[in-house]
Design a protein around this motif. Structure first.
Motif, PDB file in Angstrom:
ATOM      1  N   ARG A 236       0.837  -1.204   0.000  1.00  8.64           N
ATOM      2  CA  ARG A 236       0.000   0.000   0.000  1.00  8.64           C
ATOM      3  C   ARG A 236       0.871   1.253   0.000  1.00  8.64           C
ATOM      4  O   ARG A 236       0.599   2.207  -0.740  1.00  8.64           O
ATOM      5  CB  ARG A 236      -0.927   0.008   1.225  1.00  8.64           C
ATOM      6  CG  ARG A 236      -1.799   1.254   1.297  1.00  8.64           C
ATOM      7  CD  ARG A 236      -2.774   1.204   2.468  1.00  8.64           C
ATOM      8  NE  ARG A 236      -3.569   2.415   2.507  1.00  8.64           N
ATOM      9  CZ  ARG A 236      -3.221   3.526   3.158  1.00  8.64           C
ATOM     10  NH1 ARG A 236      -2.071   3.552   3.825  1.00  8.64           N
ATOM     11  NH2 ARG A 236      -3.996   4.596   3.138  1.00  8.64           N
TER      12      ARG A 236
ATOM     13  N   ARG B 131      -3.298   2.764  -9.584  1.00 14.20           N
ATOM     14  CA  ARG B 131      -4.487   2.996 -10.410  1.00 14.20           C
ATOM     15  C   ARG B 131      -5.250   1.703 -10.667  1.00 14.20           C
ATOM     16  O   ARG B 131      -6.464   1.727 -10.908  1.00 14.20           O
ATOM     17  CB  ARG B 131      -4.076   3.662 -11.709  1.00 14.20           C
ATOM     18  CG  ARG B 131      -3.614   5.105 -11.490  1.00 14.20           C
ATOM     19  CD  ARG B 131      -3.128   5.779 -12.744  1.00 14.20           C
ATOM     20  NE  ARG B 131      -2.776   7.182 -12.464  1.00 14.20           N
ATOM     21  CZ  ARG B 131      -2.216   7.991 -13.343  1.00 14.20           C
ATOM     22  NH1 ARG B 131      -1.914   7.551 -14.567  1.00 14.20           N
ATOM     23  NH2 ARG B 131      -1.933   9.237 -13.014  1.00 14.20           N
TER      24      ARG B 131
ATOM     25  N   ASP C  43      -6.342   0.786  -6.277  1.00 14.28           N
ATOM     26  CA  ASP C  43      -6.914   1.738  -5.326  1.00 14.28           C
ATOM     27  C   ASP C  43      -8.058   2.522  -5.951  1.00 14.28           C
ATOM     28  O   ASP C  43      -8.277   2.490  -7.165  1.00 14.28           O
ATOM     29  CB  ASP C  43      -5.833   2.684  -4.810  1.00 14.28           C
ATOM     30  CG  ASP C  43      -4.742   1.942  -4.049  1.00 14.28           C
ATOM     31  OD1 ASP C  43      -5.047   0.884  -3.478  1.00 14.28           O
ATOM     32  OD2 ASP C  43      -3.592   2.420  -4.044  1.00 14.28           O
ATOM     33  N   SER C  44      -8.762   3.260  -5.119  1.00 13.66           N
ATOM     34  CA  SER C  44      -9.916   4.031  -5.591  1.00 13.66           C
ATOM     35  C   SER C  44      -9.458   5.171  -6.492  1.00 13.66           C
ATOM     36  O   SER C  44      -8.325   5.650  -6.392  1.00 13.66           O
ATOM     37  CB  SER C  44     -10.685   4.598  -4.400  1.00 13.66           C
ATOM     38  OG  SER C  44      -9.944   5.651  -3.790  1.00 13.66           O
ATOM     39  N   PRO C  45     -10.332   5.630  -7.375  1.00 12.47           N
ATOM     40  CA  PRO C  45      -9.960   6.727  -8.281  1.00 12.47           C
ATOM     41  C   PRO C  45      -9.566   8.010  -7.557  1.00 12.47           C
ATOM     42  O   PRO C  45      -8.856   8.843  -8.105  1.00 12.47           O
ATOM     43  CB  PRO C  45     -11.239   6.937  -9.120  1.00 12.47           C
ATOM     44  CG  PRO C  45     -11.977   5.642  -9.020  1.00 12.47           C
ATOM     45  CD  PRO C  45     -11.680   5.107  -7.655  1.00 12.47           C
ATOM     46  N   ASP C  46     -10.026   8.189  -6.318  1.00 10.10           N
ATOM     47  CA  ASP C  46      -9.731   9.417  -5.563  1.00 10.10           C
ATOM     48  C   ASP C  46      -8.427   9.335  -4.773  1.00 10.10           C
ATOM     49  O   ASP C  46      -8.040  10.311  -4.128  1.00 10.10           O
ATOM     50  CB  ASP C  46     -10.865   9.724  -4.583  1.00 10.10           C
ATOM     51  CG  ASP C  46     -12.154  10.102  -5.302  1.00 10.10           C
ATOM     52  OD1 ASP C  46     -12.056  10.635  -6.423  1.00 10.10           O
ATOM     53  OD2 ASP C  46     -13.241   9.854  -4.748  1.00 10.10           O
ATOM     54  N   ALA C  47      -7.749   8.182  -4.820  1.00  2.00           N
ATOM     55  CA  ALA C  47      -6.560   8.004  -3.978  1.00  2.00           C
ATOM     56  C   ALA C  47      -5.458   8.988  -4.343  1.00  2.00           C
ATOM     57  O   ALA C  47      -4.819   9.580  -3.461  1.00  2.00           O
ATOM     58  CB  ALA C  47      -6.045   6.568  -4.101  1.00  2.00           C
ATOM     59  N   GLU C  48      -5.207   9.180  -5.622  1.00  2.00           N
ATOM     60  CA  GLU C  48      -4.145  10.100  -6.041  1.00  2.00           C
ATOM     61  C   GLU C  48      -4.485  11.532  -5.636  1.00  2.00           C
ATOM     62  O   GLU C  48      -3.625  12.263  -5.137  1.00  2.00           O
ATOM     63  CB  GLU C  48      -3.924  10.017  -7.549  1.00  2.00           C
ATOM     64  CG  GLU C  48      -2.809  10.925  -8.043  1.00  2.00           C
ATOM     65  CD  GLU C  48      -2.529  10.769  -9.523  1.00  2.00           C
ATOM     66  OE1 GLU C  48      -1.574  11.416 -10.023  1.00  2.00           O
ATOM     67  OE2 GLU C  48      -3.257  10.008 -10.200  1.00  2.00           O
TER      68      GLU C  48
ATOM     69  N   GLU D  22      -6.290  12.546  -3.174  1.00  4.35           N
ATOM     70  CA  GLU D  22      -6.165  12.705  -1.734  1.00  4.35           C
ATOM     71  C   GLU D  22      -4.704  12.784  -1.306  1.00  4.35           C
ATOM     72  O   GLU D  22      -4.334  13.584  -0.435  1.00  4.35           O
ATOM     73  CB  GLU D  22      -6.864  11.552  -1.017  1.00  4.35           C
ATOM     74  CG  GLU D  22      -6.856  11.648   0.498  1.00  4.35           C
ATOM     75  CD  GLU D  22      -7.556  12.889   1.047  1.00  4.35           C
ATOM     76  OE1 GLU D  22      -7.304  13.233   2.216  1.00  4.35           O
ATOM     77  OE2 GLU D  22      -8.350  13.519   0.302  1.00  4.35           O
TER      78      GLU D  22
END
Length: 635
Positions: A231, A297, A300-305, A307
């Motif tokens: 992670r 990508r 993980d979720s699309p919003d991870a980057e 955040e």
């Protein structure tokens, strides 16, 4: 024991050493590929011992079935030989220890992506392989596709090894593509790899038997990571910067403690996916970062980057604002500090400069060290539309460039900031950033674009009804007119002086008076200029602004030179150069040194001051470097 990134050349190094030293081992050489064993029988030590025993002449019918019996037989047979054992791609110390030969003078060479430090207890020497430097990378590329091809496209070849980051497997794959496809030029290959989004997938070569990619080599290392480290690896793929410490990694990952982050980073370092820099910070190789981002990508979720970038941006914003205040607390700022610190994820961020002996010096040093990271953060935050944070960061960051003229970075940061302020609907911030933007543009000789930015800034400053901002924009307009119309420059500075006086802004008045004196001298009124410069310097010293006071002294020297007072001019410029050096104002120090060189008769002294100026100009990317270099070359 060779360790390092996948594709760094561990196996090649071990095999080359074995080949070069073959005569030293009359008892023979053994080679065990643990990667092949893992894909077949599981890579256990027992099967590796069986391979070695067969190579030493033991037939299958005499091969012991148990691990203990195989180990005993191996030790007995190896005790009679001086032999070399090469163990490729080991993952556990036990795989090496079990295969240590007992014969006097025998050697084991092992390779691993993992840094197996426990082997030191068994007498191992650990050698971590790093990427190739630029010259070695070019040498490898030339060996693969021919020196003439490199000579024909030398600039493209340099760019290619930069894109590949000196990773041998990447260079070999690209070299193979160039050899396999003779019509493919190095320039075309560079164009193919220039898009960072697809670069990793394009570093590939296919043959009739297989397809080899850097991504596949990295995937092997990634699959072996425990989940917390995996992670962290994915998060670091989104990290908008070039290096980081444990605390910043914890912040980026949203972890509660630095200890959690450190455990994950230790695993990544042991797996050779993370490099430790000289300053004990961490960094990912450029291609490793792309692989980590691809994994993020995918998993993980699309919003991870988004955040991750948001957290890191707020961190750098807080520290950059603190650095800005440490250098000069009474500068004009549009950003509201309560809003800046209220938006951070770090809570009550500790000010790292507050207890320093020289907070301003430490702040500039920190900004210089973090310059590449802050630029990367600005780009990433701009891409995600974090407009308020972008312009606030760009405004605070400009304090570095007032001391160290990195013109390209200064220009880019202010362009990003001005656009962000416009999108944020803040005309005062936009006016401030566009007026600041005129400075690097003028230094780069792009006067027309500077004037365009200043015209927009002036209109927005009037709309904002901020007297101090309006006065500042008038000052910047004066800088433009200094280069084109002395009379208009004097008018602009008088306007700035009046607006600052109306606003009760003492430092602004002193600055406007200083620039007014410079403009008066350019217009030929040297006596009035000396008076204005003297008054400005006295006020600046009272306000403890040693840097601007030193600039006023330098211009006093220039005015005295125009009046024919060479001795007084040289004394003022010499003291000003020293004062500017102590203040960390390298660009103005260089200007003073260059002007002082014009007044001196001793050729050695002249060259000393010109070299002093050249060093600063070259580090900052100033066009003045070429002129000074030409003067030095001319003798």
């Amino acid at each position: 024991m060779f360790s390092g990134l996948p594709g760094i050349g561990k196996t090649a190094a071990a095999c080359q050493w074995a080949h070069n030293n073959q005569p030293r081992f009359p008892g023979g050489q053994l080679f065990v590929d643990f990667a092949a064993l893992r894909s077949g029988t599981g890579g256990d030590v027992s099967e590796a011992l069986a391979i070695c025993l067969r190579a030493m002449g033991v037939r299958d019918q005499y091969l012991p079935a148990g691990l203990a019996e195989r180990t005993s037989l191996y030790r007995n047979l190896s005790a009679e030989r001086r032999m070399l054992v090469v163990l490729d791609d080991v993952t556990r110390p036990a795989q090496v220890v079990a295969l240590l030969p007992q014969g006097l003078g025998s050697v084991v060479l092992a390779t691993s992506m993992w840094r197996l430090g426990e082997l030191i207890l068994d007498g191992a020497s650990l050698l971590h392989l790093d990427v190739l430097d630029a010259d070695s990378a070019m040498e490898l590329l030339a060996a693969l596709c021919g020196p003439q091809r490199i000579a024909d496209e030398s600039a493209a070849a340099v760019r290619l090894v930069e894109l590949l980051g000196g990773l041998p497997i990447a260079i070999r794959i690209c070299g193979a593509r160039l050899v396999t496809h003779r019509r493919l030029t190095i320039t075309a290959l560079v164009d193919d790899l220039s898009d960072e989004q697809s670069r990793l997938s394009r570093i590939t070569v296919s043959s009739a038997h297989e397809e080899r990619t850097v991504s596949a080599a990295l995937e092997i290392a990634y699959r072996d990571l425990p989940e917390p480290a995996a992670r962290m690896y994915r998060i670091l793929g989104h990290f908008p910067g070039h290096s980081f410490d444990t605390a910043l990694a914890a912040l980026a990952a949203g972890l509660g403690t630095a200890e959690e982050a450190q455990e994950a980073l230790d695993v990544l370092e042991t797996a050779s996916l993370l490099s430790v820099l000289d300053d004990r910070r961490y960094a990912l190789h450029s291609l490793v970062r792309l692989h980590a981002r691809d994994r993020a990508r995918a998993f993980d979720s699309p919003d991870a980057e988004r955040e991750t970038v948001r957290r890191v941006t707020s961190h750098y914003l807080a520290l950059t604002v603190m650095a800005d205040f440490a250098v000069r607390a009474d500068r004009l700022r549009i950003a509201v500090m309560a809003e800046v610190f209220g938006a951070t994820d770090s809570g009550a961020v500790a000010d790292p400069f507050a207890g320093a002996d020289d907070p301003a010096r430490d702040a500039i040093s920190w900004l210089e060290a973090e310059r590449a990271n802050i630029m990367a953060v600005l780009r990433a935050a701009s891409g995600f539309g974090f407009d308020r944070a972008v312009w606030q960061l760009a405004e605070a960051f400009t304090v570095l460039f007032l001391h160290h003229r990195h013109l390209a970075d200064w220009r880019e940061s202010l362009e990003l900031g001005a656009d962000a302020a416009q999108h944020d609907g803040n005309p005062a911030a936009e006016a401030r950033l566009r007026s600041l933007l005129s400075r690097p543009l003028l230094d780069l000789g792009q006067d027309n674009q500077a004037k365009t930015e200043l015209d927009i800034a002036e209109r927005l400053a009037v709309e904002s009804r901020n007297l101090v901002l309006h006065a500042s924009v008038q000052e910047f307009l004066g800088r433009y007119w200094d280069l084109h119309d002395s009379a208009r420059a004097v008018d602009a500075y008088r306007s700035s002086l009046a607006l600052n006086a109306e606003a009760g802004e003492k430092r602004g008045e002193a600055l406007a008076l200083y620039f007014l004196g410079c403009a008066q001298s350019s217009a030929g009124d040297h006596v009035a200029a000396l008076t204005a410069l003297s008054q400005a310097r006295d006020t600046l010293l009272t306000l403890r602004d040693e840097r601007m006071a030193a600039r006023a002294l330098a211009d006093t020297g220039r005015v005295r030179a125009r009046l024919g007072d060479t001795e007084g001019a040289a004394a003022a410029l010499s003291q000003a150069a020293d004062d500017l050096h102590r203040a960390g104002a390298s660009h103005y120090e260089a200007q003073a040194s260059e002007d002082l060189a014009d007044l001196l008769d001793d050729p050695a002294e002249v060259r000393t001051y010109l070299r002093r100026a050249l060093t600063v100009y070259e580090e900052g990317g100033s066009p003045r470097a070429a002129d000074v270099l030409a003067r030095l070359a001319a003798g």
